[in-house]
Design a protein around this motif. Structure first.
Motif, PDB file in Angstrom:
ATOM      1  N   ARG A 276       0.844  -1.207   0.000  1.00 22.14           N
ATOM      2  CA  ARG A 276       0.000   0.000   0.000  1.00 22.14           C
ATOM      3  C   ARG A 276       0.880   1.258   0.000  1.00 22.14           C
ATOM      4  O   ARG A 276       0.556   2.262  -0.627  1.00 22.14           O
ATOM      5  N   PHE A 277       1.993   1.184   0.713  1.00 17.62           N
ATOM      6  CA  PHE A 277       2.942   2.298   0.737  1.00 17.62           C
ATOM      7  C   PHE A 277       3.534   2.517  -0.652  1.00 17.62           C
ATOM      8  O   PHE A 277       3.678   3.651  -1.114  1.00 17.62           O
ATOM      9  N   THR A 278       3.856   1.422  -1.333  1.00 21.18           N
ATOM     10  CA  THR A 278       4.395   1.509  -2.695  1.00 21.18           C
ATOM     11  C   THR A 278       3.350   2.052  -3.659  1.00 21.18           C
ATOM     12  O   THR A 278       3.665   2.896  -4.520  1.00 21.18           O
ATOM     13  N   ASP A 279       2.113   1.587  -3.538  1.00 25.86           N
ATOM     14  CA  ASP A 279       1.043   2.082  -4.411  1.00 25.86           C
ATOM     15  C   ASP A 279       0.827   3.577  -4.234  1.00 25.86           C
ATOM     16  O   ASP A 279       0.514   4.292  -5.195  1.00 25.86           O
ATOM     17  N   PHE A 280       0.982   4.055  -2.996  1.00 26.09           N
ATOM     18  CA  PHE A 280       0.822   5.486  -2.732  1.00 26.09           C
ATOM     19  C   PHE A 280       1.822   6.300  -3.541  1.00 26.09           C
ATOM     20  O   PHE A 280       1.477   7.324  -4.143  1.00 26.09           O
ATOM     21  N   PHE A 281       3.084   5.840  -3.587  1.00 27.20           N
ATOM     22  CA  PHE A 281       4.104   6.560  -4.350  1.00 27.20           C
ATOM     23  C   PHE A 281       3.926   6.355  -5.852  1.00 27.20           C
ATOM     24  O   PHE A 281       4.323   7.210  -6.643  1.00 27.20           O
TER      25      PHE A 281
ATOM     26  N   LEU B 291       1.268   8.881  -7.260  1.00 24.56           N
ATOM     27  CA  LEU B 291       1.637  10.294  -7.213  1.00 24.56           C
ATOM     28  C   LEU B 291       2.574  10.631  -8.370  1.00 24.56           C
ATOM     29  O   LEU B 291       3.475   9.851  -8.687  1.00 24.56           O
TER      30      LEU B 291
END
Length: 254
Positions: A135-140, A143
């Motif tokens: 989820r952290f990777t998807d956030f970046f 963007l």
């Protein structure tokens, strides 16, 4: 045969195989003329950047000490002409090589390190660790990396290392995804289960089996990340990724 002798013998065999693999890879690489030409140009560029202070004078970057006329066409003195301040475009390009290579290699090293660490961790541990990291990777990923890099550079102290940090912390998601997929493939193989059955812990499995397996993919991806990092435009105060640093007597873009 003692256990120490057996371990030493296994280590010698492993290193012999690695040397044979490197020699085989170089032999295949050497058969490609285009690859050799690219390697020659890369080595020449790096050597030029390292030895430039010994073979060139940086004073020509100072707008108060220029010798040319503004926007002059190429001639025998200024091979690529001059810019609006009368500085040699060739001299600015050559000196800009140092900045471009520094930003490109350092930002790539940071980006690849973060991506590899997150990708291997997510694939190896799985479960809630993988869910959080993905989820952290998807956030970046969703963007815009350029906008995020400019935003980071705007709030951090001005300088080259700020550019490196801004590019490095925004360019890692694709590497993390690739490394995670490759790690899942490697950890599904029988020799990983055998290593765990023999008592191999997380560090042993990752260091001895996973990292060697993902290293070729990481190396191939690194070559692409370097190019993107070099071409990625920095914040406005730097006058372009290849421009001279702003502290050289007004040598930066105004």
């Amino acid at each position: 045969m003692t256990a120490a002798t057996t371990a030493e013998s296994a280590r010698a065999i492993a290193w012999r195989r690695r040397r044979a693999g490197i020699a085989r890879t170089w032999h295949e690489f050497a058969t490609q003329k285009a690859a050799l030409a690219g390697l020659f140009l890369l080595v020449l560029t790096v050597l030029l950047a390292l030895l430039l202070p010994l073979i060139s004078d940086q004073s020509g970057l100072d707008v108060t000490r220029v010798a040319g006329k503004p926007l002059s066409p190429p001639d025998s003195q200024f091979w690529l002409g001059t810019d609006i301040d009368g500085r040699s475009v060739l001299l600015m390009t050559v000196w800009g090589t140092r900045i471009s290579l520094l930003v490109g290699f350092c930002a790539t090293a940071l980006s690849v390190f973060i991506g590899t660490l997150i990708g291997i961790t997510a694939a190896h541990f799985g479960g809630w660790v993988s869910a959080i990291l993905l989820r952290f990777t998807d956030f970046f990923l969703v963007l815009p990396s350029l906008v995020l890099a400019i935003a980071l550079a705007a709030v951090l102290p001005q300088g080259i290392w700020t550019i490196v940090l801004a590019i490095g912390v925004t360019a890692w998601p694709s590497t993390a995804r690739l490394v995670r997929a490759q790690t899942l493939t490697i950890e599904s193989r029988p020799y990983i289960e055998r290593a765990r059955a023999l008592g191999g812990g997380h560090l042993h499995v990752v260091a001895k089996h996973v990292l060697p397996g993902v290293a070729p993919l990481v190396l191939a991806n690194t070559t692409l990340v370097v190019g993107n990092a070099v071409m990625g435009p920095p914040p406005p105060w730097c006058g372009g990724a290849g421009g001279p640093p702003p502290h050289h007597g007004g040598g930066g873009a105004r």
